[in-house]
Write a protein that holds these residues in place. Structure first.
Motif, PDB file in Angstrom:
ATOM      1  N   GLU A 113      32.352 -42.592 -28.177  1.00 37.09           N
ATOM      2  CA  GLU A 113      33.260 -41.763 -28.985  1.00 37.09           C
ATOM      3  C   GLU A 113      34.869 -41.569 -28.313  1.00 37.09           C
ATOM      4  O   GLU A 113      35.771 -41.808 -28.865  1.00 37.09           O
ATOM      5  CB  GLU A 113      32.939 -40.101 -29.154  1.00 37.09           C
ATOM      6  N   ALA A 114      34.665 -41.467 -27.127  1.00 42.12           N
ATOM      7  CA  ALA A 114      35.949 -41.383 -26.077  1.00 42.12           C
ATOM      8  C   ALA A 114      36.592 -42.534 -26.371  1.00 42.12           C
ATOM      9  O   ALA A 114      37.754 -42.752 -26.224  1.00 42.12           O
ATOM     10  CB  ALA A 114      35.657 -40.711 -24.793  1.00 42.12           C
ATOM     11  N   ASN A 115      35.708 -43.729 -25.804  1.00 42.24           N
ATOM     12  CA  ASN A 115      36.291 -45.093 -26.099  1.00 42.24           C
ATOM     13  C   ASN A 115      36.948 -45.487 -27.419  1.00 42.24           C
ATOM     14  O   ASN A 115      38.287 -45.963 -27.664  1.00 42.24           O
ATOM     15  CB  ASN A 115      35.251 -46.234 -25.787  1.00 42.24           C
ATOM     16  N   PHE A 116      36.273 -45.154 -28.296  1.00 42.41           N
ATOM     17  CA  PHE A 116      37.014 -45.185 -29.828  1.00 42.41           C
ATOM     18  C   PHE A 116      38.358 -44.398 -29.734  1.00 42.41           C
ATOM     19  O   PHE A 116      39.285 -44.882 -30.351  1.00 42.41           O
ATOM     20  CB  PHE A 116      36.081 -44.643 -30.874  1.00 42.41           C
ATOM     21  N   CYS A 117      38.304 -42.923 -29.128  1.00 42.21           N
ATOM     22  CA  CYS A 117      39.766 -42.156 -29.439  1.00 42.21           C
ATOM     23  C   CYS A 117      40.678 -42.667 -28.601  1.00 42.21           C
ATOM     24  O   CYS A 117      41.791 -42.895 -28.847  1.00 42.21           O
ATOM     25  CB  CYS A 117      39.242 -40.811 -29.082  1.00 42.21           C
ATOM     26  N   TYR A 123      46.215 -48.029 -29.850  1.00 44.13           N
ATOM     27  CA  TYR A 123      46.873 -48.876 -30.880  1.00 44.13           C
ATOM     28  C   TYR A 123      48.212 -48.071 -31.515  1.00 44.13           C
ATOM     29  O   TYR A 123      48.912 -48.578 -31.752  1.00 44.13           O
ATOM     30  CB  TYR A 123      45.676 -48.893 -31.819  1.00 44.13           C
ATOM     31  N   LYS A 124      48.023 -46.656 -31.655  1.00 46.58           N
ATOM     32  CA  LYS A 124      49.262 -46.154 -32.283  1.00 46.58           C
ATOM     33  C   LYS A 124      50.482 -45.839 -31.148  1.00 46.58           C
ATOM     34  O   LYS A 124      51.516 -46.068 -31.631  1.00 46.58           O
ATOM     35  CB  LYS A 124      48.680 -44.593 -32.605  1.00 46.58           C
ATOM     36  N   GLY A 125      49.901 -45.915 -30.019  1.00 47.57           N
ATOM     37  CA  GLY A 125      51.031 -46.062 -28.952  1.00 47.57           C
ATOM     38  C   GLY A 125      51.530 -47.546 -28.754  1.00 47.57           C
ATOM     39  O   GLY A 125      52.867 -47.604 -27.814  1.00 47.57           O
ATOM     40  N   HIS A 143      39.287 -50.772 -25.478  1.00 54.60           N
ATOM     41  CA  HIS A 143      38.454 -49.434 -25.562  1.00 54.60           C
ATOM     42  C   HIS A 143      37.742 -49.563 -26.961  1.00 54.60           C
ATOM     43  O   HIS A 143      36.575 -49.330 -27.046  1.00 54.60           O
ATOM     44  CB  HIS A 143      39.465 -48.463 -25.665  1.00 54.60           C
ATOM     45  N   TYR A 144      38.406 -50.401 -27.724  1.00 50.24           N
ATOM     46  CA  TYR A 144      37.613 -50.650 -29.258  1.00 50.24           C
ATOM     47  C   TYR A 144      36.242 -51.527 -28.650  1.00 50.24           C
ATOM     48  O   TYR A 144      35.244 -51.153 -29.409  1.00 50.24           O
ATOM     49  CB  TYR A 144      38.468 -51.431 -30.280  1.00 50.24           C
ATOM     50  N   VAL A 199      32.941 -48.204 -36.641  1.00 47.95           N
ATOM     51  CA  VAL A 199      34.336 -48.003 -37.143  1.00 47.95           C
ATOM     52  C   VAL A 199      35.262 -48.742 -36.183  1.00 47.95           C
ATOM     53  O   VAL A 199      36.225 -49.318 -36.210  1.00 47.95           O
ATOM     54  CB  VAL A 199      34.629 -46.462 -37.424  1.00 47.95           C
ATOM     55  N   ALA A 200      34.838 -48.709 -34.786  1.00 47.99           N
ATOM     56  CA  ALA A 200      35.716 -49.406 -33.753  1.00 47.99           C
ATOM     57  C   ALA A 200      35.644 -50.791 -34.135  1.00 47.99           C
ATOM     58  O   ALA A 200      36.525 -51.207 -33.790  1.00 47.99           O
ATOM     59  CB  ALA A 200      35.262 -49.048 -32.318  1.00 47.99           C
TER      60      ALA A 200
END
Length: 292
Positions: free
Chosen positions: A179-183, A189-191, A200-201, A211-212
């Motif tokens: 989950e942390a890697n997904f976050c 990506y947003k950055g 990370h994905y 989802v990743a």
């Protein structure tokens, strides 16, 4: 071919002659790991059913077909439902329990008990946070992710601090948290850091985060790598990700996906969704729907 060197110095001297082949082989090995079947989902320790990432993946709806993916339509019509948590971390025992089991346990009159270890949950906020910190000290990734979530949203007595939240998520990712890697993939990506986002994905996808993997497919598709995108979406859809299944179905009229591939992926998709359904989870979803 595998080369052996008498020393690091000789290896470094020969690097200009073999770096192209080595990098190509490294990429091939990376893809072998990336596109192989991911491990099975983690089970809820109470009902032993696969843990859904989204509630919309475990709703009792008709099986998807090439002409209709009802869960996708349902997701678009119920965005708020998709945001509801499918599991909760309990710092007393360090377990993630699915929302269906939590709902059933509470309905039986056990509001102040842990569904797994039955310990008293009627503690003060300070006492609960002390339990959480004890787990964080021993690098419990679930606890670290929970604290990151508290800082992100400003919950449980913690002031909102996105920098601290990202720092904790990065720590959990280094410890192997899916989950942390997904976050971290999402944050990167947003950055605008696409390379870090993919790193990370990919780590989350190889560990089974559907989802990743769908997001990786989206990135690859937008980069013009459509074959890689379809590979990601097929694996993601087979694990029960409705948006990946829908993305593949939209490619059918263009002839980009064979009939055999889409049918086998649909079968795997429906089977994965069916494995995540239960009466308890349906009851929880119905309750959530009534409160939205």
């Amino acid at each position: 071919m595998v080369a052996k060197y008498c020393s690091a110095e000789c290896q470094n001297k020969h690097w200009p002659k073999h770096k192209k082949e080595c990098k190509q082989r490294a990429a091939e090995l990376r893809d072998e790991a990336l596109f192989k079947d991911p491990p099975a989902k983690e089970d809820c320790p109470i009902c032993f059913l696969p843990m859904p990432y989204k509630l919309i993946s475990c709703i009792s709806l008709p099986p998807a077909s090439i002409s209709s993916v009802p869960i996708y339509d349902f997701a678009n019509a119920n965005v708020e439902l998709a945001k509801k948590e499918t599991a909760h971390f309990y710092s007393c025992c360090g377990k993630y329990i699915c929302s269906g089991c939590i709902y059933s346990f509470r309905e039986s009159g056990n509001d102040d008990k842990c569904p797994f270890c039955n310990s008293d949950r009627g503690k003060t906020e300070e006492e609960n946070n002390e339990d959480l910190m004890k787990r964080i000290k021993v690098n419990d990734v679930g606890a670290i992710c929970q604290l990151a979530n508290y800082y992100h949203f400003g919950l449980e007595g913690f002031q909102q601090d996105h920098a601290k939240s990202t720092e904790l998520s990065s720590r959990a990712a280094e410890l192997g948290s899916i989950e942390a890697n997904f976050c971290m993939g999402y944050i990167s990506y947003k950055g605008g850091d696409l390379k870090k986002a993919k790193f990370h994905y990919e780590a989350a996808a190889m560990a089974g985060h559907e989802v990743a993997r769908y997001n990786l497919g989206y990135i690859e598709y937008n980069s013009g790598n459509k074959e890689r995108a379809m590979k990601h979406w097929m694996i993601s859809a087979s694990a029960g990700e409705p948006y990946a299944m829908h993305s593949l179905i939209t490619l059918v009229p263009r002839g980009a996906v064979s009939k055999e591939s889409i049918n086998s992926t649909l079968t795997a998709y429906n089977n994965s969704c069916a494995e995540m359904r239960s009466e308890a989870r349906d009851a929880y979803i119905l309750c959530v729907n009534e409160t939205i």
